[in-house]
Design a protein around this motif. Structure first.
Motif: not given
Length: 302
Positions: A189, A192, A196
């Protein structure tokens, strides 16, 4: 640019005459090997190991030696007899979905220019490839070697990219990955979120070859000094290692903070910490109030 090849693309019964140009160039600065003692150029000579004489390039043939030590010599005439695609034709073999070609197979890139007074067939093929979103697989013979190539469209122009043959891509398996631990959901998580925060549209103009720029500056300074040698530069101190980054989660969190963003997971972890501190403070004060109240009640009873 000068064309390096002329021929035609065979698209069914349609022939598309084209000229081929090299699409890329190497901008690396070239150096000569010199004798360190006096700066003299180092020259190489093709010398025969049998007679000891220098041999001209035109008098050189190619030899193959088998693993068993057997030697075979081939001449240009021998190579001309080998089965190759038509030397001046690029036959289209099939059309495949573009995303099915692994980028590791791409080798060299060439631009194709229409070589006719009416480039209608060229424009038709380019427009068709652009609409169907597929890549044409072709055979391309250059310098007596037949290559598999991908024919696609770039900015309205046909581009040919030679492909490596499947057996030219090494198959590899690293033992260090066989027993590797799968990443935890928290790590995925945060990774990611970091991806991003660093995601943008690709603009190759934003990137520069800093090494070549610095190398050119060093060479210019050496030339300007008139000595022909680079002046000594003080060595930069090595950057200190960050001992606080002790695990992957910590490294990811620090990367997110450096990128100007904090993960949602990080915010959620921060809130309970404040609540816990407040609870501990309240729990310490509560017994004191209770004791005071008890003493007051005793006095009233007395």
């Amino acid at each position: 640019m000068r064309s390096i090849w002329k021929g035609s693309i065979a698209f069914g019964l349609v022939n598309v005459p084209v000229k081929v140009y090299t699409a890329t160039e190497d901008h690396d600065i070239r150096f000569h090997q010199v004798h360190a003692k006096d700066g003299g150029r180092i020259k190489y000579d093709r010398v025969c190991s049998v007679c000891g004489n220098s041999v001209q390039y035109a008098d050189i043939d190619k030899a193959y030696e088998s693993p068993d030590g057997d030697k075979v010599i081939l001449t240009d005439e021998d190579f001309s007899k080998l089965p190759v695609a038509e030397k001046h034709e690029i036959p289209v073999l099939q059309f495949v979905p573009s995303d099915q070609i692994d980028p590791i197979l791409f080798d060299k890139t060439y631009y194709l220019e229409p070589d006719s007074t009416t480039p209608k067939a060229y424009v038709l093929l380019a427009a068709t490839l652009e609409r169907i979103e597929r890549t044409a697989l072709v055979h391309f013979t250059l310098r007596q070697k037949t290559r598999l190539a991908a024919l696609r469209v770039r900015e309205g122009m046909l581009v040919l990219q030679t492909l490596l043959w499947p057996d030219e891509v090494r198959s590899v398996s690293f033992e260090s990955l066989e027993n590797a631990t799968a990443p935890r959901p928290q790590e995925i998580k945060m990774a990611e979120t970091l991806v991003d925060s660093m995601s943008e549209d690709f603009d190759p103009g934003e990137f520069t070859d800093e090494y070549q720029i610095e190398l050119k500056r060093v060479l210019d300074e050496a030339i300007a000094s008139g000595t022909g040698k680079v002046a000594e530069q003080p060595e930069a101190e090595p950057a200190a290692q960050d001992a606080e980054v002790v695990d992957l989660v910590a490294a990811l969190q620090r990367s997110l903070e450096a990128s100007g963003r904090r993960s949602d997971d990080g915010k959620k972890r921060a809130a309970p910490a404040k609540k816990t501190a407040a609870t501990k403070t309240a729990s310490k004060r509560a017994p004191a109030k209770k004791t005071t109240a008890k003493k007051t009640a005793t006095r009233k009873g007395a």
